[in-house]
Write a protein that holds these residues in place. Structure first.
Motif, PDB file in Angstrom:
ATOM      1  N   SER B  29     -10.875   0.575   0.212  1.00  0.00           N
ATOM      2  CA  SER B  29     -11.516   0.784   1.408  1.00  0.00           C
ATOM      3  C   SER B  29     -12.473  -0.399   1.605  1.00  0.00           C
ATOM      4  O   SER B  29     -12.623  -0.703   2.410  1.00  0.00           O
ATOM      5  CB  SER B  29     -12.292   1.952   1.398  1.00  0.00           C
ATOM      6  N   SER B  30     -12.277  -1.112   0.462  1.00  0.00           N
ATOM      7  CA  SER B  30     -13.286  -2.443   0.190  1.00  0.00           C
ATOM      8  C   SER B  30     -12.759  -3.001  -0.370  1.00  0.00           C
ATOM      9  O   SER B  30     -12.692  -2.556  -1.269  1.00  0.00           O
ATOM     10  CB  SER B  30     -14.936  -2.027   0.022  1.00  0.00           C
ATOM     11  N   LEU B  31     -13.410  -4.352  -0.330  1.00  0.00           N
ATOM     12  CA  LEU B  31     -12.206  -5.928  -2.118  1.00  0.00           C
ATOM     13  C   LEU B  31     -13.423  -5.727  -2.350  1.00  0.00           C
ATOM     14  O   LEU B  31     -13.737  -5.906  -4.095  1.00  0.00           O
ATOM     15  CB  LEU B  31     -12.827  -6.766  -0.924  1.00  0.00           C
ATOM     16  N   THR B  32     -15.166  -5.049  -2.498  1.00  0.00           N
ATOM     17  CA  THR B  32     -16.307  -4.949  -3.712  1.00  0.00           C
ATOM     18  C   THR B  32     -16.208  -3.874  -4.334  1.00  0.00           C
ATOM     19  O   THR B  32     -16.281  -3.727  -5.592  1.00  0.00           O
ATOM     20  CB  THR B  32     -17.102  -5.321  -3.211  1.00  0.00           C
ATOM     21  N   SER B  33     -16.066  -2.875  -3.483  1.00  0.00           N
ATOM     22  CA  SER B  33     -16.252  -1.421  -4.600  1.00  0.00           C
ATOM     23  C   SER B  33     -14.629  -0.590  -5.233  1.00  0.00           C
ATOM     24  O   SER B  33     -14.526  -0.574  -5.732  1.00  0.00           O
ATOM     25  CB  SER B  33     -16.180  -0.125  -3.795  1.00  0.00           C
ATOM     26  N   ARG B  34     -13.780  -1.522  -4.147  1.00  0.00           N
ATOM     27  CA  ARG B  34     -11.932  -1.824  -5.461  1.00  0.00           C
ATOM     28  C   ARG B  34     -12.151  -0.120  -5.554  1.00  0.00           C
ATOM     29  O   ARG B  34     -11.267   0.490  -6.051  1.00  0.00           O
ATOM     30  CB  ARG B  34     -12.395  -1.800  -5.997  1.00  0.00           C
ATOM     31  N   THR B  35     -11.820   1.019  -4.514  1.00  0.00           N
ATOM     32  CA  THR B  35     -11.043   2.124  -4.077  1.00  0.00           C
ATOM     33  C   THR B  35     -10.405   1.991  -3.526  1.00  0.00           C
ATOM     34  O   THR B  35     -10.764   1.466  -2.550  1.00  0.00           O
ATOM     35  CB  THR B  35     -12.683   3.400  -3.789  1.00  0.00           C
ATOM     36  N   TYR B  36     -10.513   3.170  -3.478  1.00  0.00           N
ATOM     37  CA  TYR B  36      -9.186   3.243  -2.644  1.00  0.00           C
ATOM     38  C   TYR B  36      -8.923   4.244  -1.809  1.00  0.00           C
ATOM     39  O   TYR B  36      -9.610   5.453  -1.620  1.00  0.00           O
ATOM     40  CB  TYR B  36      -7.325   3.380  -3.407  1.00  0.00           C
ATOM     41  N   ASN B  37      -8.072   4.191  -0.155  1.00  0.00           N
ATOM     42  CA  ASN B  37      -8.216   4.885   0.640  1.00  0.00           C
ATOM     43  C   ASN B  37      -7.491   6.028   0.951  1.00  0.00           C
ATOM     44  O   ASN B  37      -6.474   5.317  -0.618  1.00  0.00           O
ATOM     45  CB  ASN B  37      -7.519   3.878   2.265  1.00  0.00           C
ATOM     46  N   PRO B  38      -7.503   7.324   1.426  1.00  0.00           N
ATOM     47  CA  PRO B  38      -6.386   9.290   1.175  1.00  0.00           C
ATOM     48  C   PRO B  38      -5.133   7.334   1.179  1.00  0.00           C
ATOM     49  O   PRO B  38      -4.745   7.272   2.300  1.00  0.00           O
ATOM     50  CB  PRO B  38      -6.613   9.476   1.507  1.00  0.00           C
ATOM     51  N   THR B  39      -3.492   7.854   0.793  1.00  0.00           N
ATOM     52  CA  THR B  39      -2.687   7.484   0.422  1.00  0.00           C
ATOM     53  C   THR B  39      -2.060   8.630   0.910  1.00  0.00           C
ATOM     54  O   THR B  39      -2.140  10.321   1.002  1.00  0.00           O
ATOM     55  CB  THR B  39      -2.304   7.314  -0.490  1.00  0.00           C
ATOM     56  N   SER B  40      -0.919   8.144   2.115  1.00  0.00           N
ATOM     57  CA  SER B  40       0.141   9.329   2.845  1.00  0.00           C
ATOM     58  C   SER B  40       1.742   7.914   2.465  1.00  0.00           C
ATOM     59  O   SER B  40       1.554   7.241   3.111  1.00  0.00           O
ATOM     60  CB  SER B  40      -0.521   9.501   4.024  1.00  0.00           C
ATOM     61  N   ILE B  41       2.328   9.564   2.748  1.00  0.00           N
ATOM     62  CA  ILE B  41       3.660   8.549   2.512  1.00  0.00           C
ATOM     63  C   ILE B  41       4.099   9.045   4.047  1.00  0.00           C
ATOM     64  O   ILE B  41       3.979   9.461   4.635  1.00  0.00           O
ATOM     65  CB  ILE B  41       4.536   9.059   1.486  1.00  0.00           C
ATOM     66  N   THR B  42       4.745   7.733   4.526  1.00  0.00           N
ATOM     67  CA  THR B  42       5.542   7.107   5.324  1.00  0.00           C
ATOM     68  C   THR B  42       7.398   7.423   5.432  1.00  0.00           C
ATOM     69  O   THR B  42       7.758   6.803   4.101  1.00  0.00           O
ATOM     70  CB  THR B  42       5.445   6.289   6.453  1.00  0.00           C
ATOM     71  N   SER B  43       8.483   7.863   5.690  1.00  0.00           N
ATOM     72  CA  SER B  43       9.662   6.961   5.376  1.00  0.00           C
ATOM     73  C   SER B  43       9.916   5.839   6.425  1.00  0.00           C
ATOM     74  O   SER B  43       9.610   5.302   7.276  1.00  0.00           O
ATOM     75  CB  SER B  43      10.547   8.196   6.485  1.00  0.00           C
ATOM     76  N   GLY B  44      11.157   5.396   5.174  1.00  0.00           N
ATOM     77  CA  GLY B  44      11.585   4.189   6.391  1.00  0.00           C
ATOM     78  C   GLY B  44      12.620   4.424   7.487  1.00  0.00           C
ATOM     79  O   GLY B  44      12.650   5.659   8.210  1.00  0.00           O
ATOM     80  N   VAL B  45      13.169   3.417   7.945  1.00  0.00           N
ATOM     81  CA  VAL B  45      13.564   3.216   9.351  1.00  0.00           C
ATOM     82  C   VAL B  45      15.395   2.855   8.322  1.00  0.00           C
ATOM     83  O   VAL B  45      15.332   1.617   8.008  1.00  0.00           O
ATOM     84  CB  VAL B  45      13.248   2.736  10.436  1.00  0.00           C
ATOM     85  N   ASN B  46      16.393   3.578   9.327  1.00  0.00           N
ATOM     86  CA  ASN B  46      17.914   3.082   8.849  1.00  0.00           C
ATOM     87  C   ASN B  46      18.035   2.755   7.007  1.00  0.00           C
ATOM     88  O   ASN B  46      18.574   1.942   6.491  1.00  0.00           O
ATOM     89  CB  ASN B  46      17.610   1.974   8.840  1.00  0.00           C
ATOM     90  N   GLY B  47      17.359   3.976   6.282  1.00  0.00           N
ATOM     91  CA  GLY B  47      17.556   3.577   4.940  1.00  0.00           C
ATOM     92  C   GLY B  47      16.575   2.582   4.208  1.00  0.00           C
ATOM     93  O   GLY B  47      16.096   3.431   2.879  1.00  0.00           O
ATOM     94  N   ALA B  48      15.786   1.694   4.896  1.00  0.00           N
ATOM     95  CA  ALA B  48      14.189   1.181   4.005  1.00  0.00           C
ATOM     96  C   ALA B  48      13.277   1.227   4.579  1.00  0.00           C
ATOM     97  O   ALA B  48      13.245   1.579   5.921  1.00  0.00           O
ATOM     98  CB  ALA B  48      15.063  -0.576   4.157  1.00  0.00           C
ATOM     99  N   TRP B  49      12.905   1.263   3.306  1.00  0.00           N
ATOM    100  CA  TRP B  49      11.051   1.569   3.844  1.00  0.00           C
ATOM    101  C   TRP B  49      10.373  -0.077   3.820  1.00  0.00           C
ATOM    102  O   TRP B  49      10.517  -0.934   3.243  1.00  0.00           O
ATOM    103  CB  TRP B  49      10.525   2.136   2.667  1.00  0.00           C
ATOM    104  N   ASP B  50       9.665  -0.268   4.836  1.00  0.00           N
ATOM    105  CA  ASP B  50       9.142  -1.345   5.088  1.00  0.00           C
ATOM    106  C   ASP B  50       7.513  -0.945   5.558  1.00  0.00           C
ATOM    107  O   ASP B  50       7.130  -0.101   6.002  1.00  0.00           O
ATOM    108  CB  ASP B  50       9.146  -2.098   6.554  1.00  0.00           C
ATOM    109  N   GLY B  51       6.308  -1.282   4.381  1.00  0.00           N
ATOM    110  CA  GLY B  51       4.896  -1.037   4.570  1.00  0.00           C
ATOM    111  C   GLY B  51       4.317  -2.081   6.071  1.00  0.00           C
ATOM    112  O   GLY B  51       4.926  -3.180   6.667  1.00  0.00           O
ATOM    113  N   THR B  52       2.870  -1.343   6.511  1.00  0.00           N
ATOM    114  CA  THR B  52       2.099  -1.717   7.558  1.00  0.00           C
ATOM    115  C   THR B  52       0.810  -2.071   6.447  1.00  0.00           C
ATOM    116  O   THR B  52       0.234  -1.817   6.113  1.00  0.00           O
ATOM    117  CB  THR B  52       2.145  -0.717   7.493  1.00  0.00           C
ATOM    118  N   PHE B  53       0.999  -3.317   6.802  1.00  0.00           N
ATOM    119  CA  PHE B  53       0.444  -4.748   5.965  1.00  0.00           C
ATOM    120  C   PHE B  53      -1.412  -4.619   7.334  1.00  0.00           C
ATOM    121  O   PHE B  53      -0.722  -4.584   8.436  1.00  0.00           O
ATOM    122  CB  PHE B  53       0.233  -5.580   6.083  1.00  0.00           C
TER     123      PHE B  53
END
Lengths: 177, 203
Positions: B29-53
């Motif tokens: 959520s920020s580079l200073t606090s180093r806490t994470y946003n809530p995580t949600s999983i997503t499905s890949g396309v045509n078998g492979a998963w690609d992240g969204t940076f």
């Protein structure tokens, strides 16, 4: 007895007609075509014509047995006996997953199949990349206790010749135990 | 620093049936606090998963990603995703501090049914990886060939053969870690002379 004699005669005829080289290793006899040349590991490593991938790869191919038949390079490995070697279904699944990258990049050449051939089974995986065909084969005995991996690689233009060669190898390979 | 709920996300990913990869972007959520946003999983396309940076305060700072593999460990495509993301930081005009933060802290996680793998980039190797990524498809092809080569030579399973192949290709440029299923106890893995995985535990 007559049948056994006929079988021996037939086998000898097949080897004499089709092959001048017979690759014989632990538990298997594998006829190779007339004109096949045995390559040393050093000769295999100096082959420069195979693929772009190999050109930038730092790996050196050094399977225990290597042959060349015109433009077709044949690498033969030692017999595998453990579960990891003999589970052809699992090997097929992992290769299907691994090589799915080809399709995602618009290359639809990948094909895999497990075939029954007389008293043997074989997993055959092949695909074309950079104008060359890679063909990975696992030949297995009927008891599923021995599996011989081999690899054929060749320019795409030699596909028909290579298919005939592979048929000969699959049909005539004999497990001796 | 990994997300505190990493095991839950691993379980969520593994619970998805079928042959499609599932995955999750892991965003601070920020580079200073180093806490994470809530995580949600997503499905890949045509078998492979690609992240969204993403790299901004509203969507979060993508410091890591995780996705499922069915049989083999991390691949060259997973390694080259570091390079792609690092390039995006340049493209959006991120500061040198932010780029260094990414290079120092980024990670990729690959989840399998029986183990979890994590890879990181060693300092000083980013340029090498960037050059290699120009031939990314060739390296993926080499990797898949080398897995079979390792299987045939060492008679190891595909997972072991794949970790060996990855290390043969990238050597010191990356670290490969493995954690047993249902844990985040990552330890460095290496390959012995017979092609088997060895775990290097810290003294």
């Amino acid at each position: 007895m007559k049948k056994l004699f006929f079988l021996c005669l037939l086998t000898a005829s097949i080897f004499n007609c089709r092959a001048q080289i017979v690759h014989s290793a632990e538990h298997i006899i594998l006829p190779l075509p007339k004109g096949a040349q045995k390559l040393t590991a050093q000769q295999v490593n100096t082959l420069t014509s195979l693929t772009n991938s190999q050109a930038i790869s730092k790996f050196k191919l050094a399977p225990p047995y290597n042959f060349r038949f015109d433009n077709i390079v044949i690498n033969i490995y030692n017999i595998g006996r453990n579960e990891a070697s003999n589970n052809l279904t699992r090997k097929k699944a992992s290769r299907d997953e691994g090589f799915s990258f080809l399709k995602r990049r618009g290359n639809n050449s990948y094909h895999s199949v497990i075939k029954d051939i007389y008293n043997k089974r074989a997993l055959i995986v092949n695909y074309t990349y950079g104008g060359h065909v890679y063909c990975f084969v696992d030949i297995q005995n009927s008891d599923k206790t021995f599996t011989l991996p081999l690899k054929l690689s060749y320019p795409e233009a030699d596909s028909v010749k290579a298919a005939g060669l592979l048929d000969d190898i699959l049909n005539n390979a004999q497990f001796t135990q | 620093m990994l997300p505190g709920n990493l095991n839950n996300t691993v379980s969520d990913i593994l619970s998805k049936p079928g042959t499609n990869e599932w995955g999750a972007d892991l965003r601070l959520s920020s580079l200073t606090s180093r806490t994470y946003n809530p995580t949600s999983i997503t499905s890949g396309v045509n078998g492979a998963w690609d992240g969204t940076f993403t790299w901004n305060p509203s969507e979060g700072f993508s410091i890591g990603a995780m996705h499922k593999h069915f049989a083999t460990g991390p691949s060259p495509d997973d390694v080259f995703s570091f390079v792609k993301n690092r390039q995006k930081l340049s493209d959006i005009g991120a500061s040198d501090v932010e780029k260094q933060f990414y290079e120092k802290n980024s990670y990729e996680i690959v989840v399998l049914n029986n183990a979890t793998f994590m890879i990181t980039v060693n300092p000083g190797w980013w340029g090498t990886l960037k050059n290699m990524s120009n031939n990314g498809t060739d390296y993926e092809n080499i990797f898949r060939n080398q897995i079979i080569e390792n299987q045939n030579t060492n008679q190891t399973d595909e997972l072991t053969a794949s970790v060996a192949a990855l290390q043969q290709i990238f050597g010191e440029a990356i670290n490969v870690y493995k954690a047993p299923m249902d844990t985040t106890n990552f330890a460095i893995v290496n390959i012995d002379q017979n092609g088997n995985l060895i775990i290097i535990t810290c003294p």
